[in-house]
Design a protein around this motif. Structure first.
Motif, short mmCIF file in Angstrom:
data_model
loop_
_atom_site.label_atom_id
_atom_site.label_comp_id
_atom_site.label_asym_id
_atom_site.label_seq_id
_atom_site.Cartn_x
_atom_site.Cartn_y
_atom_site.Cartn_z
N ILE A 1 0.84 -1.20 0.00
CA ILE A 1 0.00 0.00 0.00
C ILE A 1 0.88 1.25 0.00
CG2 ILE A 1 -1.70 1.30 1.35
CD1 ILE A 1 -2.79 -1.46 2.26
N TYR A 2 1.99 1.19 0.74
CA TYR A 2 2.93 2.31 0.73
C TYR A 2 3.43 2.57 -0.69
CZ TYR A 2 7.36 4.73 0.87
OH TYR A 2 8.37 5.61 0.59
N LEU A 3 3.80 1.51 -1.40
CA LEU A 3 4.29 1.67 -2.77
C LEU A 3 3.21 2.24 -3.69
CD1 LEU A 3 6.51 -1.45 -3.49
CD2 LEU A 3 7.22 0.91 -3.23
N LEU A 4 1.99 1.74 -3.57
CA LEU A 4 0.90 2.26 -4.40
C LEU A 4 0.67 3.75 -4.18
CD1 LEU A 4 -1.75 -0.60 -4.15
CD2 LEU A 4 -0.68 0.25 -6.23
N VAL A 5 0.55 4.14 -2.93
CA VAL A 5 0.27 5.54 -2.62
C VAL A 5 1.45 6.43 -3.01
CG1 VAL A 5 -0.21 7.16 -0.74
CG2 VAL A 5 -1.39 4.96 -0.81
N GLN A 6 2.68 5.99 -2.72
CA GLN A 6 3.85 6.79 -3.07
C GLN A 6 3.97 6.93 -4.59
OE1 GLN A 6 5.35 8.42 -0.86
NE2 GLN A 6 7.28 9.06 -1.71
N GLY B 1 4.55 14.92 -10.65
CA GLY B 1 4.96 15.18 -12.03
C GLY B 1 3.90 15.94 -12.81
N LEU B 2 2.65 15.54 -12.65
CA LEU B 2 1.55 16.23 -13.33
C LEU B 2 1.41 17.67 -12.84
CD1 LEU B 2 -0.86 15.98 -15.28
CD2 LEU B 2 -2.23 15.29 -13.31
N SER B 3 1.54 17.88 -11.54
CA SER B 3 1.42 19.25 -11.02
C SER B 3 2.60 20.12 -11.45
CB SER B 3 1.27 19.24 -9.50
OG SER B 3 2.43 18.74 -8.89
N PHE C 1 1.47 25.88 -7.03
CA PHE C 1 2.59 25.85 -6.10
C PHE C 1 2.11 25.41 -4.73
CE2 PHE C 1 5.46 27.85 -3.03
CZ PHE C 1 6.65 27.26 -3.44
N PHE C 2 0.96 25.90 -4.29
CA PHE C 2 0.37 25.47 -3.02
C PHE C 2 0.04 23.98 -3.05
CE2 PHE C 2 -3.46 24.92 -0.35
CZ PHE C 2 -2.88 25.18 0.88
N PHE C 3 -0.53 23.51 -4.17
CA PHE C 3 -0.84 22.09 -4.32
C PHE C 3 0.43 21.25 -4.28
CE2 PHE C 3 -1.75 18.42 -7.16
CZ PHE C 3 -2.71 17.80 -6.35
N LEU C 4 1.51 21.71 -4.92
CA LEU C 4 2.78 21.00 -4.92
C LEU C 4 3.37 20.94 -3.51
CD1 LEU C 4 4.77 19.60 -6.83
CD2 LEU C 4 5.93 21.80 -7.05
N CYS C 5 3.23 22.02 -2.75
CA CYS C 5 3.71 22.02 -1.36
C CYS C 5 2.93 21.02 -0.51
CB CYS C 5 3.61 23.42 -0.76
SG CYS C 5 4.80 24.57 -1.42
N MET C 6 1.62 20.92 -0.73
CA MET C 6 0.81 19.95 0.02
C MET C 6 1.22 18.52 -0.35
SD MET C 6 -3.02 21.69 0.15
CE MET C 6 -3.66 20.29 -0.64
N ILE C 7 1.44 18.27 -1.62
CA ILE C 7 1.86 16.93 -2.05
C ILE C 7 3.22 16.59 -1.45
CG2 ILE C 7 2.65 15.59 -4.05
CD1 ILE C 7 0.46 16.84 -5.68
N SER D 1 4.07 13.58 1.01
CA SER D 1 5.07 12.59 0.61
C SER D 1 6.12 12.40 1.69
CB SER D 1 5.73 13.05 -0.70
OG SER D 1 6.67 12.11 -1.13
N PHE D 2 6.53 13.47 2.35
CA PHE D 2 7.50 13.35 3.44
C PHE D 2 6.92 12.56 4.61
CE2 PHE D 2 9.52 15.01 7.32
CZ PHE D 2 10.81 14.59 7.07
N CYS D 3 5.69 12.86 4.98
CA CYS D 3 5.03 12.12 6.06
C CYS D 3 4.84 10.66 5.68
CB CYS D 3 3.69 12.76 6.41
SG CYS D 3 3.84 14.42 7.09
N TRP D 4 4.50 10.40 4.43
CA TRP D 4 4.31 9.04 3.95
C TRP D 4 5.63 8.28 3.93
CZ3 TRP D 4 0.18 6.35 4.12
CH2 TRP D 4 0.02 5.20 3.38
#
Length: 156
Positions: A50-55, A63-65, A79-85, A89-92
């Motif tokens: 599941i970690y691999l799927l979500v990551q 990449g899309l953003s 840019f705000f959306f990229l910061c949230m992602i 990603s860091f927490c994940w």
């Protein structure tokens, strides 16, 4: 003059951005493929695929953003959306580390070797990349501070 066309050489930023987007998308596809293929092959820790799927999905969204960020006028929104992602990603990444690293000595026979070792080494590579990015940011920040200090000394 329809026949008089000029070619512009792409700058280093554009080329590196294209390589970064391609690397994110290829890595994301690999993560999703391996995570989906071995979804039920890890009795030891069911969160590893599941970690691999979500990551992988997060990498594809990043990449899309990035594509949309530099091709759109709504720069601040993406840019705000990229910061949230990136924050997610860091927490994940930390969550994946909690699920993967404690089982390094006991995964044989309880988790597919390809799945576990791929996830294990991907986490290590991500930590190395984060370390390089952090170190580069600190060095760049120190360089800017030294340059500003020197300019203030010269200009008064």
């Amino acid at each position: 003059m329809a026949g008089n066309k000029t070619c512009h050489k792409p700058d280093l930023f554009t080329v590196s951005l294209i390589f970064a987007i391609a690397a994110l998308c290829i890595t994301g596809i690999a993560f999703v493929s391996i995570g989906a293929f071995y979804l039920h092959d890890c009795i030891l820790e069911r969160h590893i695929p599941i970690y691999l799927l979500v990551q992988g999905i997060v990498f594809l969204l990043t990449g899309l953003s990035l594509i949309i960020l530099f091709a759109n006028d709504k720069f601040i929104l993406f840019f705000f959306f990229l910061c949230m992602i990136s924050t997610f990603s860091f927490c994940w990444l930390i969550a994946g580390s909690v699920w993967v690293f404690p089982h390094y000595t006991a995964y044989t026979g309880q988790c597919n070797n390809v799945l576990y070792l791929f996830t294990f080494w991907v986490l290590i590579v991500q930590y190395i990349g984060l370390s390089i990015a952090f170190l580069s940011s600190v060095i760049y920040g120190c360089f800017i501070c030294i340059m500003l200090w020197a300019c203030m000394g010269v200009n008064g």
